[in-house]
Design a protein around this motif. Structure first.
Motif, PDB file in Angstrom:
ATOM      1  N   SER A  42       7.715   4.397   5.527  1.00 39.53           N
ATOM      2  CA  SER A  42       6.274   4.193   5.537  1.00 39.53           C
ATOM      3  C   SER A  42       6.006   2.710   5.677  1.00 39.53           C
ATOM      4  CB  SER A  42       5.670   4.728   4.228  1.00 39.53           C
ATOM      5  OG  SER A  42       4.310   4.371   4.148  1.00 39.53           O
ATOM      6  N   ILE A  43       5.245   2.350   6.718  1.00 40.14           N
ATOM      7  CA  ILE A  43       5.027   0.927   6.962  1.00 40.14           C
ATOM      8  C   ILE A  43       3.626   0.722   7.534  1.00 40.14           C
ATOM      9  CG2 ILE A  43       6.105   0.945   9.251  1.00 40.14           C
ATOM     10  CD1 ILE A  43       7.366  -1.792   8.374  1.00 40.14           C
ATOM     11  N   LEU A  44       2.903  -0.155   6.891  1.00 41.67           N
ATOM     12  CA  LEU A  44       1.538  -0.461   7.313  1.00 41.67           C
ATOM     13  C   LEU A  44       1.367  -1.937   7.648  1.00 41.67           C
ATOM     14  CD1 LEU A  44      -0.284   1.549   4.504  1.00 41.67           C
ATOM     15  CD2 LEU A  44      -0.050   2.221   6.884  1.00 41.67           C
ATOM     16  N   SER A  45       2.377  -2.725   7.412  1.00 43.43           N
ATOM     17  CA  SER A  45       2.242  -4.178   7.493  1.00 43.43           C
ATOM     18  C   SER A  45       2.290  -4.744   8.902  1.00 43.43           C
ATOM     19  CB  SER A  45       3.363  -4.830   6.672  1.00 43.43           C
ATOM     20  OG  SER A  45       4.621  -4.568   7.276  1.00 43.43           O
ATOM     21  N   GLY A  46       2.710  -3.968   9.871  1.00 44.68           N
ATOM     22  CA  GLY A  46       2.873  -4.489  11.219  1.00 44.68           C
ATOM     23  C   GLY A  46       4.265  -5.057  11.463  1.00 44.68           C
ATOM     24  N   ALA A  89       5.173  12.090  -0.222  1.00 41.88           N
ATOM     25  CA  ALA A  89       6.269  12.505  -1.103  1.00 41.88           C
ATOM     26  C   ALA A  89       5.891  13.784  -1.853  1.00 41.88           C
ATOM     27  CB  ALA A  89       6.613  11.381  -2.078  1.00 41.88           C
ATOM     28  N   ARG A  90       4.685  13.838  -2.336  1.00 39.90           N
ATOM     29  CA  ARG A  90       4.259  15.030  -3.081  1.00 39.90           C
ATOM     30  C   ARG A  90       4.156  16.252  -2.161  1.00 39.90           C
ATOM     31  NH1 ARG A  90       0.825  15.865  -8.206  1.00 39.90           N
ATOM     32  NH2 ARG A  90       0.824  18.110  -8.176  1.00 39.90           N
ATOM     33  N   HIS A 112       0.848  -1.191   0.000  1.00 38.20           N
ATOM     34  CA  HIS A 112       0.000   0.000   0.000  1.00 38.20           C
ATOM     35  C   HIS A 112       0.883   1.239   0.000  1.00 38.20           C
ATOM     36  CE1 HIS A 112      -3.502  -2.472   0.788  1.00 38.20           C
ATOM     37  NE2 HIS A 112      -2.745  -3.142   1.649  1.00 38.20           N
ATOM     38  N   ASP A 113       0.904   1.961  -1.098  1.00 35.93           N
ATOM     39  CA  ASP A 113       1.807   3.104  -1.167  1.00 35.93           C
ATOM     40  C   ASP A 113       1.112   4.432  -1.464  1.00 35.93           C
ATOM     41  OD1 ASP A 113       1.235   2.574  -3.814  1.00 35.93           O
ATOM     42  OD2 ASP A 113       3.310   2.781  -4.490  1.00 35.93           O
ATOM     43  N   ARG A 114      -0.203   4.468  -1.392  1.00 37.53           N
ATOM     44  CA  ARG A 114      -0.891   5.735  -1.653  1.00 37.53           C
ATOM     45  C   ARG A 114      -0.439   6.809  -0.673  1.00 37.53           C
ATOM     46  NH1 ARG A 114      -7.234   5.895  -2.310  1.00 37.53           N
ATOM     47  NH2 ARG A 114      -6.609   4.651  -4.095  1.00 37.53           N
ATOM     48  N   GLY A 115      -0.357   6.465   0.608  1.00 34.72           N
ATOM     49  CA  GLY A 115       0.065   7.439   1.619  1.00 34.72           C
ATOM     50  C   GLY A 115       1.486   7.924   1.376  1.00 34.72           C
ATOM     51  N   SER A 117      11.448   5.396  -2.806  1.00 30.47           N
ATOM     52  CA  SER A 117      12.129   4.119  -2.996  1.00 30.47           C
ATOM     53  C   SER A 117      11.389   3.163  -3.917  1.00 30.47           C
ATOM     54  CB  SER A 117      12.330   3.428  -1.649  1.00 30.47           C
ATOM     55  OG  SER A 117      11.094   2.956  -1.143  1.00 30.47           O
ATOM     56  N   GLY A 118      10.086   3.304  -4.012  1.00 23.45           N
ATOM     57  CA  GLY A 118       9.288   2.290  -4.676  1.00 23.45           C
ATOM     58  C   GLY A 118       8.904   1.219  -3.659  1.00 23.45           C
ATOM     59  N   LEU A 119       8.079   0.283  -4.110  1.00 22.40           N
ATOM     60  CA  LEU A 119       7.541  -0.742  -3.213  1.00 22.40           C
ATOM     61  C   LEU A 119       8.532  -1.878  -2.955  1.00 22.40           C
ATOM     62  CD1 LEU A 119       3.959  -1.135  -4.660  1.00 22.40           C
ATOM     63  CD2 LEU A 119       4.545  -0.285  -2.391  1.00 22.40           C
ATOM     64  N   HIS A 120       8.277  -2.568  -1.849  1.00 23.55           N
ATOM     65  CA  HIS A 120       8.912  -3.852  -1.520  1.00 23.55           C
ATOM     66  C   HIS A 120      10.433  -3.757  -1.385  1.00 23.55           C
ATOM     67  CE1 HIS A 120       4.959  -5.328  -2.313  1.00 23.55           C
ATOM     68  NE2 HIS A 120       5.034  -5.059  -3.614  1.00 23.55           N
ATOM     69  N   ARG A 121      10.924  -2.718  -0.784  1.00 23.99           N
ATOM     70  CA  ARG A 121      12.372  -2.581  -0.591  1.00 23.99           C
ATOM     71  C   ARG A 121      12.800  -3.315   0.671  1.00 23.99           C
ATOM     72  NH1 ARG A 121      13.084  -2.082  -5.408  1.00 23.99           N
ATOM     73  NH2 ARG A 121      12.229  -0.214  -6.329  1.00 23.99           N
TER      74      ARG A 121
END
Length: 140
Positions: free
Chosen positions: A69-73, A32-33, A24-27, A45-49
């Protein structure tokens, strides 16, 4: 142009990093904007780094702020690896490390004790984040 004048106009460089399997990268895009619109230079960075990829990006881009940014727990696993990596590259002391996303209140004190400067959860305003960065970004 004097050195003093150049330093007063230095642009704060921020890395907005998505770490782990969180898709989830909308936030992160919104942040960033907002940071870019506030005058910061932003690298996304892009996703899944992996934590190591985040550390390498922070070191190679010589950013002032590492925003995770982390939402996964998985914050208690992934964030300490990033902090350790920054310390390993002697890139921890002169950088601001921020965490955004879902972090339970019970975990915040431990992350701060390990070196996270601030945690912005749901409901934090962009103005609050921008003001915090301007006030706390390291002088380099």
């Amino acid at each position: 142009m004097s050195v003093e004048h150049e330093q007063s106009e230095r642009t704060i460089r921020c890395l907005v990093a998505k770490v782990g399997l969180d898709g989830h990268d909308r936030g992160a895009h919104v942040i960033a904007r907002a940071l870019r619109d506030a005058g910061f230079e932003v690298i996304y960075s892009g996703l899944h780094r992996s934590p190591e990829e985040v550390v390498q990006a922070a070191v190679q881009e010589d950013v002032d702020v590492v925003g995770i940014s982390i939402l996964s727990g998985a914050h208690n696993t992934l964030v300490p690896k990033i902090l350790d990596g920054l310390k390993q590259y002697d890139a921890f002391d002169d950088r601001l490390v921020l965490v955004g996303g879902i972090v339970p209140d019970d975990d915040k004190a431990e992350l701060r004790a390990q070196g996270v400067d601030e945690i912005f959860g749901p409901g934090a305003s962009m103005d609050e984040m921008i003001a915090y960065i301007r006030e706390h970004a390291p002088e380099r």
